[in-house]
Scaffold this motif. Structure first.
Motif, PDB file in Angstrom:
ATOM      1  N   GLY A  80      59.241  57.271  65.492  1.00 56.17           N
ATOM      2  CA  GLY A  80      59.408  58.712  65.613  1.00 56.17           C
ATOM      3  C   GLY A  80      59.320  59.223  67.025  1.00 56.17           C
ATOM      4  O   GLY A  80      60.279  59.746  67.560  1.00 56.17           O
ATOM      5  N   GLY A  81      58.176  59.064  67.658  1.00 56.88           N
ATOM      6  CA  GLY A  81      58.046  59.574  69.010  1.00 56.88           C
ATOM      7  C   GLY A  81      57.929  61.076  69.058  1.00 56.88           C
ATOM      8  O   GLY A  81      57.151  61.685  68.318  1.00 56.88           O
ATOM      9  N   VAL A 124      59.103  59.477  55.173  1.00 56.93           N
ATOM     10  CA  VAL A 124      58.933  60.348  56.329  1.00 56.93           C
ATOM     11  C   VAL A 124      57.674  61.179  56.127  1.00 56.93           C
ATOM     12  O   VAL A 124      57.540  61.889  55.122  1.00 56.93           O
ATOM     13  N   VAL A 125      56.751  61.077  57.071  1.00 62.79           N
ATOM     14  CA  VAL A 125      55.535  61.880  57.073  1.00 62.79           C
ATOM     15  C   VAL A 125      55.855  63.188  57.787  1.00 62.79           C
ATOM     16  O   VAL A 125      56.244  63.186  58.955  1.00 62.79           O
ATOM     17  N   CYS A 126      55.714  64.304  57.086  1.00 64.33           N
ATOM     18  CA  CYS A 126      56.084  65.621  57.616  1.00 64.33           C
ATOM     19  C   CYS A 126      54.802  66.413  57.876  1.00 64.33           C
ATOM     20  O   CYS A 126      54.112  66.812  56.941  1.00 64.33           O
ATOM     21  N   ALA A 127      54.484  66.624  59.146  1.00 64.72           N
ATOM     22  CA  ALA A 127      53.232  67.273  59.530  1.00 64.72           C
ATOM     23  C   ALA A 127      53.507  68.645  60.121  1.00 64.72           C
ATOM     24  O   ALA A 127      54.276  68.780  61.079  1.00 64.72           O
ATOM     25  N   VAL A 128      52.883  69.678  59.558  1.00 64.80           N
ATOM     26  CA  VAL A 128      53.051  71.046  60.040  1.00 64.80           C
ATOM     27  C   VAL A 128      52.186  71.254  61.282  1.00 64.80           C
ATOM     28  O   VAL A 128      50.980  71.003  61.263  1.00 64.80           O
ATOM     29  N   HIS A 169      56.481  68.011  62.428  1.00 62.98           N
ATOM     30  CA  HIS A 169      56.635  66.743  63.138  1.00 62.98           C
ATOM     31  C   HIS A 169      56.909  65.622  62.138  1.00 62.98           C
ATOM     32  O   HIS A 169      56.247  65.520  61.108  1.00 62.98           O
ATOM     33  N   LEU A 170      57.876  64.769  62.468  1.00 65.51           N
ATOM     34  CA  LEU A 170      58.356  63.740  61.550  1.00 65.51           C
ATOM     35  C   LEU A 170      58.021  62.347  62.071  1.00 65.51           C
ATOM     36  O   LEU A 170      58.265  62.037  63.238  1.00 65.51           O
TER      37      LEU A 170
END
Length: 384
Positions: free
Chosen positions: A282-283, A231-235, A322-323
């Motif tokens: 994801g979307g 899972v790419v976790c973007a702040v 955002h995931l």
């Protein structure tokens, strides 16, 4: 005995002052142009760049009872969906009252509610939710051919070029994705591998099948391939200045503008992963799972008293983490200890200022399971 968190040595303190190699280059004022993504990956922009008092730890500072954690069913069961209410008409009544109140204030030209303020807030909603075509789908933006266009596809894949998918070590891939994510709209980025524990942070309408690629069966569920996934976790922070400007309209502009940027980022990162030959799912901002939980596990922040993620860089002024799920091998980022949980135990300002008294005031974190709110959270501890 007082327990102090995240102590720092002389070497790290000097690095904080900018006396390291990267700091010296910055202090020198020289700005280097990047020729390609490889040079960006070799630059300090590919590093986590945590504040000097933050350290990585093997487990989050908030204790999580993974054995008792239950999977949350999905965004359709949140308070934002009227059908999740015991009486959906109550939701409709609250919505109608909010619309009537806002309409009256606009007509009265109240500061922060003027027609111009309302127009600004609406403009910043563009790209968020279902109000535009920018809403990302489960498998990303439409990348199919437009018959009126000369080129067969809008965005290319390795197959289109006749080359193999990008190959790199997990560490190289993480550095590449971090600098690319910052170009595409993320302020910071962390990575979590899905395993027996972290799969519990996914929504309950996601399921795994023995398939090569995930898909949307159009029945309210989403399918992921049963393989190694990250899972790419973007702040995505929001404007602190706009959030503080007035009591409503500028706050809404800051809020929805950040959601719009999150959706735009989502489309962009999906196209980037696709262009490298990897899967992506994801979307929108409510498509994957618990943003606070994944934010904690990826080291984007710590759990705070108000039940939200607290970042050492942006505090609570984060609109979302955002995931995006991908099969690109990535080097995981660890949880962090910045002393935030310990600070929350004694600060209590958010609880004291909360109009409804919804934030607990106890010194220690609360593992409540008897209230309606905690039942809605299906056992995530504590209120993450």
């Amino acid at each position: 005995m007082t327990k102090y968190h995240s102590t720092v040595g002389r070497r790290d303190f000097m690095k904080m002052l900018g006396m390291g190699a990267a700091g010296a280059a910055t202090l020198g004022g020289a700005t280097k142009a990047f020729a390609d993504l490889d040079e960006m990956m070799d630059s300090p922009y590919a590093e986590r760049n945590l504040p000097w008092w933050v350290k990585e730890v093997d487990e989050p500072t908030i204790e999580i009872d993974w054995d008792n954690m239950e999977v949350f069913p999905g965004p359709h069961k949140t308070l934002f969906n009227p059908m999740s209410w015991e009486n959906p008409q109550d939701w409709m009544d609250i919505r109608d009252n909010n619309i009537a109140s806002t309409t009256e204030k606009v007509r009265n030209n109240e500061p922060g509610y003027s027609l111009r303020d309302r127009a600004l807030a609406d403009a910043n909603c563009w790209g968020w939710g279902t109000n535009t075509a920018l809403q990302p789908s489960w498998t990303g933006p439409d990348v199919q051919a437009n018959p009126d266009w000369e080129h067969p596809t809008m965005f290319y894949t390795p197959k289109d070029f006749g080359v193999p998918a990008h190959k790199g070590t997990p560490e190289e891939n993480s550095r590449m994705l971090r600098v690319a994510g910052r170009v595409l709209g993320a302020a910071d980025m962390g990575f979590v591998k899905l395993d027996e524990r972290t799969k519990k942070l996914l929504y309950g309408n996601l399921r795994f099948e023995n398939v090569e690629r995930g898909y949307d069966p159009k029945d309210g569920t989403f399918v992921l391939p049963d393989k190694d996934l990250w899972v790419v976790c973007a702040v995505i922070p929001q404007s602190l200045w706009m959030a503080q400007h007035t009591d409503r309209m500028s706050w809404a502009a800051a809020n929805t503008a950040a959601y719009s940027r999150a959706n735009i980022y989502s489309n962009r990162i999906n196209v980037f992963l696709r262009g490298l030959g990897y899967q992506f799912y994801g979307g929108g901002t409510a498509a994957i799972g618990r943003s606070v939980g994944f934010g904690i596990m990826s080291g984007m922040g710590e759990y705070g008293r108000a039940g939200i993620l607290v970042s050492p860089q942006w505090g609570t002024n984060i609109r979302t983490v955002h995931l995006t799920v991908t099969d690109m091998p990535l080097a995981e980022t660890k949880p962090i200890d910045a002393g935030i949980l310990e600070f929350c135990k004694t600060c209590k300002k958010c609880a004291e200022m909360c109009p409804s008294g919804a934030i607990p005031t106890a010194d220690e974190p609360w593992w409540g399971r008897k209230t309606l709110a905690s039942q809605r959270l299906q056992g995530l501890v504590p209120r993450c």
